[in-house]
Scaffold this motif. Structure first.
Motif, short mmCIF file in Angstrom:
data_model
loop_
_atom_site.label_atom_id
_atom_site.label_comp_id
_atom_site.label_asym_id
_atom_site.label_seq_id
_atom_site.Cartn_x
_atom_site.Cartn_y
_atom_site.Cartn_z
N LEU A 66 0.83 -1.20 0.00
CA LEU A 66 0.00 0.00 0.00
C LEU A 66 0.87 1.25 0.00
CD1 LEU A 66 -2.67 -1.14 2.64
CD2 LEU A 66 -2.82 -1.27 0.15
N ARG A 67 2.09 1.13 -0.47
CA ARG A 67 3.05 2.22 -0.45
C ARG A 67 2.53 3.48 -1.18
NH1 ARG A 67 6.21 0.36 -3.90
NH2 ARG A 67 7.52 -0.91 -2.54
N SER A 68 2.94 4.65 -0.67
CA SER A 68 2.72 5.92 -1.37
C SER A 68 1.25 6.19 -1.68
CB SER A 68 3.56 5.97 -2.65
OG SER A 68 4.93 5.89 -2.36
N ASN A 69 0.46 6.26 -0.61
CA ASN A 69 -0.92 6.71 -0.68
C ASN A 69 -1.12 7.77 0.40
OD1 ASN A 69 -2.76 5.18 -2.71
ND2 ASN A 69 -1.44 3.57 -1.88
N ASN A 70 -2.36 7.99 0.79
CA ASN A 70 -2.65 8.95 1.87
C ASN A 70 -3.30 8.23 3.04
OD1 ASN A 70 -1.74 11.24 0.36
ND2 ASN A 70 -3.65 11.18 -0.81
N LEU A 71 -2.81 7.04 3.35
CA LEU A 71 -3.33 6.28 4.48
C LEU A 71 -2.83 6.89 5.78
CD1 LEU A 71 -2.76 2.71 3.01
CD2 LEU A 71 -4.85 4.09 2.94
N LYS A 72 -3.64 6.84 6.81
CA LYS A 72 -3.28 7.54 8.04
C LYS A 72 -3.83 6.79 9.25
CE LYS A 72 -7.37 10.47 7.55
NZ LYS A 72 -7.89 11.86 7.41
N GLY A 73 -3.48 7.32 10.43
CA GLY A 73 -3.99 6.77 11.68
C GLY A 73 -3.07 5.74 12.29
N LEU A 74 -3.60 5.04 13.28
CA LEU A 74 -2.83 4.04 14.01
C LEU A 74 -2.97 2.67 13.34
CD1 LEU A 74 -3.95 4.98 17.65
CD2 LEU A 74 -1.94 5.81 16.41
N LEU A 75 -1.95 1.85 13.51
CA LEU A 75 -2.07 0.44 13.11
C LEU A 75 -2.57 -0.32 14.34
CD1 LEU A 75 1.09 -0.25 10.91
CD2 LEU A 75 -1.12 0.66 10.28
N ASP A 76 -3.83 -0.16 14.59
CA ASP A 76 -4.43 -0.67 15.83
C ASP A 76 -4.95 -2.08 15.61
OD1 ASP A 76 -5.41 -0.82 18.36
OD2 ASP A 76 -7.21 0.38 17.96
N ILE A 77 -4.23 -3.06 16.11
CA ILE A 77 -4.62 -4.47 15.99
C ILE A 77 -4.93 -4.99 17.39
CG2 ILE A 77 -3.92 -6.77 15.25
CD1 ILE A 77 -4.19 -4.81 12.96
#
Length: 635
Positions: A346-357
């Motif tokens: 998913l490289r080089s997008n505008n994903l954000k937030g926590l990696l909450d697992i």
């Protein structure tokens, strides 16, 4: 070679398939010998003179050399001839057309050159003609007029010019497999040219075809026009090919949005590759609950919006690459329920937030490549996610596993590709090794410590956590990653001393700890002593070799070392570089050969045998670095 006790006047079939035989052979004195099978041995020297009674002669995967002798034209009974994967050179004998009973001819993967002999027009019974991976230099063989030909494979040669489509239809009325990739053909196919054919496999990739998309036949199951100059929108009429399993339209100049009619094909499609175009809009929610999709690559386009939640229906998905788009969303942990997912990029997008697992969740059980780099993720590194990566916690490969991530289908093989950060360069791997295990979380806003649990990912080959806001010390548990080939922790705020356990990583060929706040003397233990100053620069409180700054108590500062971060000496214990293909950086071509890595130390014998078998084609492949490779088999 002698066969004691067997009369030269009685033997009719000689089957020596897949042994360890070597040397030369003499066969002409076997008067009644008709069926000869020598494949997959180590026979050398010129091709033996064959008995006039020969009907079938299979000698692929050996070491035969020299030119194909003209004496072969005397075999009037010959029907099947396979000489692929040898080192034959020169031209095909001009008398080939004398073998009028010939129906199967495979000369692929040699060093044959020049034009095709026009006498082949006499071989009216020819059904399979496989000449791929040679150096033939000719126009398209319209003159062949083979009324029974169903398999034509000319891939990876030097064929050129336009294809006379009027003559094409007249010459090959029964054609089912057309593979002409990796040549220099030009021109335009009429949009509906294939609509009235029975072609099941169409591969026009890596040429210079232009114009709109030529639509596949309704019976086409494998369709690739990748790496051409195709323009325009993807027409909805493409969905008339209801038998499509593999669609590869990558690396063209396609525009517009995805046609929603692909919904109707989602139960059949195994591979959908549209990477490196100018497609835009949102990714449609078109995947049905019966989807058989296994590879989805929409990378390097202009897609926006959120990730389609309907992807959760694609239970067989193994490769998902949506990198280099404009997708805005949070981390799709719902993808972790896919039982077969191995590659998530998913490289080089505008994903954000926590990696909450959540703790105790069972997600991403088979993931081998996780690339979330160059987004806007924040918070601590995801300890719970790392603990779920069970596929990265074993360093052994099963003997039944393929060497590469391939998609076998009918008469063809599709080979997955991916672009990764590898030793500081963004490189396209046109083939994904099944044991290539990578975590790349670089270029985000992660904070806090590097979790010690990352040391449990024993099969990791590449780890990149650079360009974040990580603090604390480098965990000594990284010394447990005995397969690690590259480690990049640069451009963070790491402090403390460099763990001596990193010196135990005999596999480590690239190390970048620069631009941190590390302190103390650089350990000179084992592997750590082999790296240059660039691996440690930008840490004002580090001292000792290879930096010019002396540590307290040193008699004199050491001399500065070379500026190269990559150490070319001392790392052969982990791999010997085998140039199998040329990588290129996304967006900017890099003039450098990126070797495929043949992991020799600690790998099972079966694996290295597979690598060596593939190396026999390395010379042809490195000359044509044009995307995926496809091997089509005849009868």
């Amino acid at each position: 070679m002698w066969f004691w006790g067997i009369s030269h006047d009685t033997l009719e079939i000689l089957d020596l398939f897949s042994n360890l035989l070597e040397g030369g052979m003499q066969l002409f004195h076997w008067k009644k010998l008709s069926n000869i099978y020598l494949e997959d041995n180590s026979f050398q020297g010129p091709l033996p003179i064959l008995p006039l009674s020969t009907v079938d002669f299979y000698a692929s995967d050996n070491g035969f050399t020299g030119e194909i002798p003209s004496s072969i034209c005397q075999l009037s009974s010959l029907q099947h001839l396979s000489l692929s994967n040898n080192t034959f050179s020169g031209n095909m004998p001009s008398c080939f057309g004398n073998i009028t009973n010939l129906s199967y001819l495979d000369l692929s993967s040699n060093k044959l050159q020049g034009p095709l002999p026009r006498s082949l027009v006499k071989c009216v019974n020819l059904s399979t003609l496989v000449l791929g991976h040679n150096e033939f230099n000719d126009i398209f063989p319209h003159w062949l007029e083979a009324p029974k030909l169903y398999n034509l494979d000319l891939q990876s040669n030097k064929f050129y010019g336009r294809i006379n489509l009027t003559l094409f239809g007249l010459s090959f009325p029964t054609l089912e497999l057309l593979v002409i990739s990796n040549n220099n053909f030009i021109g335009q196919w009429p949009t509906i040219f294939f609509s009235n054919t029975s072609l099941a496999v169409i591969d026009l990739s890596n040429n210079k075809f232009e114009g709109p998309i030529p639509l596949p036949s309704p019976s086409t199951s494998y369709y690739s026009i990748a790496s051409n100059k195709i323009t325009g929108k993807i027409p909805s009429l493409i969905c008339n090919a209801t038998e499509l399993h593999i669609i590869d339209l990558s690396n063209n100049s396609l525009i517009g949005s995805l046609p929603r009619c692909l919904t109707n094909l989602s139960t059949n499609i195994s591979v959908l590759n549209l990477r490196m175009n100018y497609l835009e809009g949102t990714i449609p929610q078109f995947f049905s609950s019966k989807s058989g999709l296994m590879t989805l690559d929409l990378s390097q386009n202009r897609f926006e919006g959120t990730l389609p939640r309907s992807l959760v229906k694609c239970r067989y998905l193994e490769v998902l690459d949506l990198s280099h788009n404009q997708i805005e969303d949070t981390f799709p942990r719902w993808l972790g329920t896919f039982p077969e997912l191995k590659v998530l990029v998913l490289r080089s997008n505008n994903l954000k937030g926590l990696l909450d697992i959540p703790r105790g969740a069972h997600l991403f059980p088979k993931l081998h490549i996780l690339d979330l780099s160059n987004n806007n993720f924040s918070g601590p590194l995801p300890t719970n996610l790392i603990m779920n990566l069970k596929g990265m916690m074993t360093s052994e490969s099963g003997q039944d596993e393929s060497l590469y991530m391939t998609r076998s289908f009918g008469r063809g093989i599709y080979e997955n590709s991916v672009t990764v950060m590898m030793k500081g360069l963004e490189v396209e791997l046109v083939r994904i090794l099944t044991f290539l295990t990578i975590v790349d979380l670089s270029c985000n806003s992660f904070q806090g410590n590097i979790p010690e649990v990352i040391g449990h990912l024993h099969s990791l080959v590449g780890l990149n956590l650079s360009h974040n806001h990580l603090t604390g010390s480098i965990p000594p548990t990284l010394g447990n990653l005995t397969n690690l080939g590259w480690l990049d922790l640069s451009s963070n705020k790491l402090s403390g001393v460099i763990p001596r356990k990193l010196g135990d990583l005999a596999s480590l060929g690239y190390l970048n700890l620069s631009k941190n706040q590390l302190t103390g003397r650089i350990p000179q233990d084992k592997q750590l002593s082999t790296f240059s100053s660039d691996s440690f620069s930008g840490n004002p409180y580090l001292c000792g070799t290879p930096l010019p700054k002396a540590c307290p108590g040193d008699a004199q500062p050491p001399p500065p070392s070379s500026s190269s971060t990559f150490n070319y000496k001392g790392h052969e214990s982990w791999f010997k570089q085998k140039t199998v293909w040329i990588g290129y950086a996304s967006g900017i071509v890099i003039g450098i050969s990126i070797a495929y890595i043949a992991f020799e130390t600690g790998r099972p014998k079966w694996l290295m045998q597979s690598v060596r078998m593939l190396e026999r084609r390395a010379a042809e492949w490195t000359e044509k670095p044009k995307g995926k490779a496809i091997k089509l088999y005849g009868q």
